[in-house]
Design an enzyme around this catalytic site. Structure first.
Site, short mmCIF file in Angstrom:
data_model
loop_
_atom_site.label_atom_id
_atom_site.label_comp_id
_atom_site.label_asym_id
_atom_site.label_seq_id
_atom_site.Cartn_x
_atom_site.Cartn_y
_atom_site.Cartn_z
CE LYS A 1 -1.52 2.57 2.07
NZ LYS A 1 -1.17 4.29 0.85
CD GLU B 1 12.68 3.57 9.09
OE1 GLU B 1 11.86 4.98 9.74
OE2 GLU B 1 12.43 4.90 7.87
CB CYS C 1 12.64 9.39 8.84
SG CYS C 1 13.30 7.77 8.24
CD GLU D 1 10.54 13.36 11.18
OE1 GLU D 1 9.38 12.89 11.24
OE2 GLU D 1 11.66 12.73 10.99
P1 ADP Z 1 3.24 11.12 5.90
O1 ADP Z 1 3.48 12.33 7.39
O2 ADP Z 1 4.82 10.75 6.09
O3 ADP Z 1 2.68 10.87 4.90
P2 ADP Z 1 2.36 9.38 7.02
O4 ADP Z 1 1.67 8.27 8.55
O5 ADP Z 1 0.80 9.91 7.23
O6 ADP Z 1 3.35 9.61 7.32
O7 ADP Z 1 1.76 7.97 5.51
C1 ADP Z 1 2.93 6.73 5.62
C2 ADP Z 1 1.76 5.70 4.96
O8 ADP Z 1 1.32 5.76 6.40
C3 ADP Z 1 1.09 5.92 3.93
O9 ADP Z 1 1.35 5.05 2.49
C4 ADP Z 1 -0.08 6.57 3.96
O10 ADP Z 1 -1.51 6.19 3.37
C5 ADP Z 1 -0.50 5.55 5.29
N1 ADP Z 1 -1.50 5.56 6.32
C6 ADP Z 1 -1.67 6.71 6.99
N2 ADP Z 1 -2.44 6.91 7.45
C7 ADP Z 1 -3.48 5.08 7.66
C8 ADP Z 1 -4.05 4.35 8.26
N3 ADP Z 1 -4.59 4.46 10.04
N4 ADP Z 1 -4.19 3.13 8.10
C9 ADP Z 1 -2.67 2.95 6.93
N5 ADP Z 1 -2.02 3.24 6.84
C10 ADP Z 1 -1.94 5.13 6.86
#
Ligand code: ADP
Length: 495
Positions: free
Chosen positions: A190, A266, A300, A397
């Site tokens: 995903k 991570e 990161c 960050e």
């Molecule tokens: P960033 O702040 O770097 O965008 P996120 O943690 O929001 O980091 O996103 C990293 C990944 O996690 C992306 O693929 C995003 O679609 C996914 N993501 C964000 N929220 C959720 C969630 N509640 N469940 C599963 N995947 C998620």
């Protein structure tokens, strides 16, 4: 569905072959009816690059079922067979480096030279794990009874869900997929909603390499929540590997608890970079630039808090600001660009919030400190002095091209400040003194420490964090173990 005329790229680039604005399940490319789709934007121009299907729970269940069936066959192949296919995938990735880089710059905005470097880095995981898959050895353990024999074997954990971020749209995928496949797992990827096209291009090359149907599946969506929930809660998924924010990582750990999955996380960082009085200034500046400004500061492991000892503060800050002022900000397709746009508006707003807060509390701008005339999602690479612990940028960050320089006096003071965070991913120290290098490396509560080096990532070393920066490691032998279970076999009554 594919909007191709909105942008113009040099005619000789044939990335369109790899342009797959679809999901991929059970060996087939999947689109959904109009209305169930989302747009992908070029962060440099804010133009739509493509629309992709908005997948949800149904597609997730289908992908899990497919991965489960595929796993039973894939795990029974010999490591050599699996690794042969990975090797083909590796070759195809390198053969298509130009097209993959263009797709990455289109959807992520990073300069083309950085996209190329990332494709090489991404491919290195496929290369390394394609060999390492042949070496997933168990152990023979001397038993405590004369008639017993004890050995361990390693087996693939099973269907693995891999959730990845936008800042390294290719490498964060191969760093997970390569060890998973080499170990014998099947996967569901995903990718981030901002950068799914690099993911689908890589999956397309895996398909061309002959990776069997169902072994790699790709779910794309703008709303990751239903997909994430199903992946975490479904009992057939045995592993979640996530790279992204600490906030989301905690949700995934909680949601995986009921089915007690193996997890690798991570997560975010708040990296200290410490420059001691005896450091070589040229080296410290060169490595700070690499650590801080790569990917417009959106990694990161980017130095987030730069601590400089009082005796070298002036020399280092002036030398750093001079180099930073020379950086060219611009579109990733311009060959002169060093710094591309930020990924989206919330990324830009965070940098501005950190800067405004710091200025209000007394920080001074040495260079940068505003948007360039280009506007959009661009931000000038910035160096701030006279920063203090009460500023937001000490705690959070920044994920942008903003370097705050803290002043410190002695070693114990700086170790305390560096460790004064819930994060623990990467840290960097610059010194010529072996004693300082050892002492500080051991005292820092971080999973990785660069000594006179601002870049740490490589496929041969275990990447990962402690505290709220994560669980588990990626790359190296440890990265393979994340996708394997250990089984202990006890033979009795051996006479
Ligand atoms: P960033 O702040 O770097 O965008 P996120 O943690 O929001 O980091 O996103 C990293 C990944 O996690 C992306 O693929 C995003 O679609 C996914 N993501 C964000 N929220 C959720 C969630 N509640 N469940 C599963 N995947 C998620």
């Amino acid at each position: 569905r594919v909007i191709m005329d909105e942008f113009k790229i040099e005619d000789n680039i044939s990335y369109k072959n790899l342009f797959k604005p679809y999901g991929y399940i059970n060996g087939e490319w999947i689109d959904l009816p109009k209305g169930k789709s989302f747009n992908i934007y070029n962060p440099s121009t804010n133009k739509i690059i493509a629309t992709m299907p908005e997948m949800g729970i149904d597609e997730t269940k289908y992908a899990i079922e497919s991965a489960k069936i595929a796993f039973d066959k894939w795990k029974k192949k010999t490591a050599k067979e699996r690794c042969f296919l990975l090797r083909k995938w590796y070759d195809l990735v390198l053969e298509n480096i130009d097209d993959l880089s263009v797709i990455m710059t289109l959807e992520n905005g990073k300069p083309l030279k950085e996209s190329k470097a990332e494709i090489i880095y991404a491919s290195s995981f496929i290369d390394w794990f394609s060999e390492e898959g042949k070496r997933t050895y168990g152990r023979s353990i001397p038993a405590t009874q004369i008639d017993k024999r004890i050995i361990t074997i390693k087996q693939p954990v099973g269907v693995s869900a891999l959730i990845t971020p936008w800042n390294f749209p290719a490498a964060m995928i191969t760093r997970k997929v390569a060890p998973a496949l080499a170990a014998g797992c099947s996967v569901i990827i995903k990718p981030a909603e901002q950068t799914p096209l690099s993911a689908s291009a890589l999956v397309y090359l895996a398909q061309k390499a002959g990776i069997p149907k169902g072994v790699i599946n790709l779910l794309v969506a703008n709303n990751p929540i239903p997909i994430g929930k199903e992946l975490c809660e479904n009992e057939s998924v045995r592993k979640i590997s996530f790279t992204g924010s600490t906030e989301v990582g905690k949700i995934l750990i909680k949601d995986s608890a009921n089915s007690v999955k193996k997890v690798s996380m991570e997560l975010g960082g708040n990296a200290p970079l410490i420059v001691f009085n005896d450091a070589d200034v040229d080296i410290a500046v060169k490595e700070t630039l690499a650590s801080k400004y790569r990917n417009s500061g959106q990694t990161c492991v980017c130095a987030n808090r730069i601590f400089v000892q009082d005796g070298i503060y002036k020399k280092y800050s002036e030398a750093l600001a001079k180099k930073v002022a020379d950086f060219k900000v611009g579109d990733g397709f311009e060959h002169t660009s060093d710094i591309g746009p930020l990924i989206d508006n919330s990324g830009l707003k965070k940098v501005e919030r950190h800067l405004d807060d710091a200025i209000a509390k007394g920080a001074k701008v040495l260079t940068g400190g505003k948007q360039p005339s280009l506007g959009g999602l661009y931000y000038e690479p910035t160096v701030l002095t006279e920063v203090a612990k009460n500023m937001v940028l000490f705690k959070e960050e920044t994920f942008g091209p903003l370097a705050p320089l803290f002043k410190f006096k002695d070693v114990d003071e700086v170790i305390n400040m560096a460790n004064n965070t819930n994060y623990g991913l990467a840290g960097y120290i610059f010194t010529k003194d072996l004693n300082t290098a050892w002492k500080v490396s051991e005292e820092l509560q971080f999973g990785m420490v660069g000594i006179n080096s601002g870049i740490l990532s490589t496929e041969v070393a275990p990447f990962g964090g402690v505290k709220e920066s994560g669980i588990g490691r990626e790359g190296a032998v440890e990265g393979m173990d994340e996708y394997m279970e250990i089984k202990y076999l006890c033979f009795g009554n051996i006479m």
